[in-house]
Design a protein around this motif. Structure first.
Motif, PDB file in Angstrom:
ATOM      1  N   TRP A  36       0.811  -1.296   0.005  1.00 38.38           N
ATOM      2  CA  TRP A  36      -0.067  -0.122  -0.011  1.00 38.38           C
ATOM      3  C   TRP A  36       0.983   1.226   0.064  1.00 38.38           C
ATOM      4  O   TRP A  36       1.816   1.316   0.873  1.00 38.38           O
ATOM      5  N   ARG A  38       0.714   5.831  -0.599  1.00 36.91           N
ATOM      6  CA  ARG A  38      -0.525   6.863  -0.449  1.00 36.91           C
ATOM      7  C   ARG A  38       0.239   8.275  -0.940  1.00 36.91           C
ATOM      8  O   ARG A  38       1.340   8.219  -0.878  1.00 36.91           O
ATOM      9  N   TYR A  93      -5.182   6.321  -1.247  1.00 40.54           N
ATOM     10  CA  TYR A  93      -4.131   4.783  -0.734  1.00 40.54           C
ATOM     11  C   TYR A  93      -4.338   4.206  -2.008  1.00 40.54           C
ATOM     12  O   TYR A  93      -5.508   3.760  -2.360  1.00 40.54           O
TER      13      TYR A  93
END
Length: 119
Positions: A36, A38, A93
């Motif tokens: 992930w 962001r 995200y």
């Protein structure tokens, strides 16, 4: 090719929790690791957490102890449990997957899911 679809973003108050999900489809058998990232307004995209196919994880220092990355039973799903959220966690995200086959490699991105932490 690998397609990534994120879900689970939204508006949450400071101190709250959210769980992001990312489902991969396509050539998932050759996915090496997933993660992930962001990107907040006016800032560069940054790595939040990654998990390898062997289960090793790494985290951005500012989310250690608050966020947990995990993968589902199937190889094609990754989650990000976010607790004790802060306003500075507000960002889009993005799910990321790295695919390796033979001597080749490729990186794939989802379209992103917005997380807003605000009272």
């Amino acid at each position: 090719q690998v397609q990534l679809v994120e879900s689970g973003g939204g508006l949450v108050q400071p101190g709250g929790s959210l769980r992001l999900s990312c489902a991969a489809s396509g050539s998932i058998s050759s996915i090496n690791d997933m993660g992930w990232y962001r990107q907040a307004p006016g800032k560069e995209r940054e790595l939040v957490a990654r998990i390898t196919s062997g289960g090793s994880t790494i985290y951005l220092d500012s989310v250690k102890g608050r966020f947990t990355i995990s993968s589902g039973n199937a190889k094609n799903t990754v989650y990000l449990q976010m607790n004790s959220l802060k306003p500075e966690d507000t960002a889009v995200y993005y799910c990321n997957a790295v695919r390796v086959w033979g001597s080749m490699g490729a990186t794939y991105w989802g379209k992103g899911t917005l997380v807003t932490v605000s009272s």
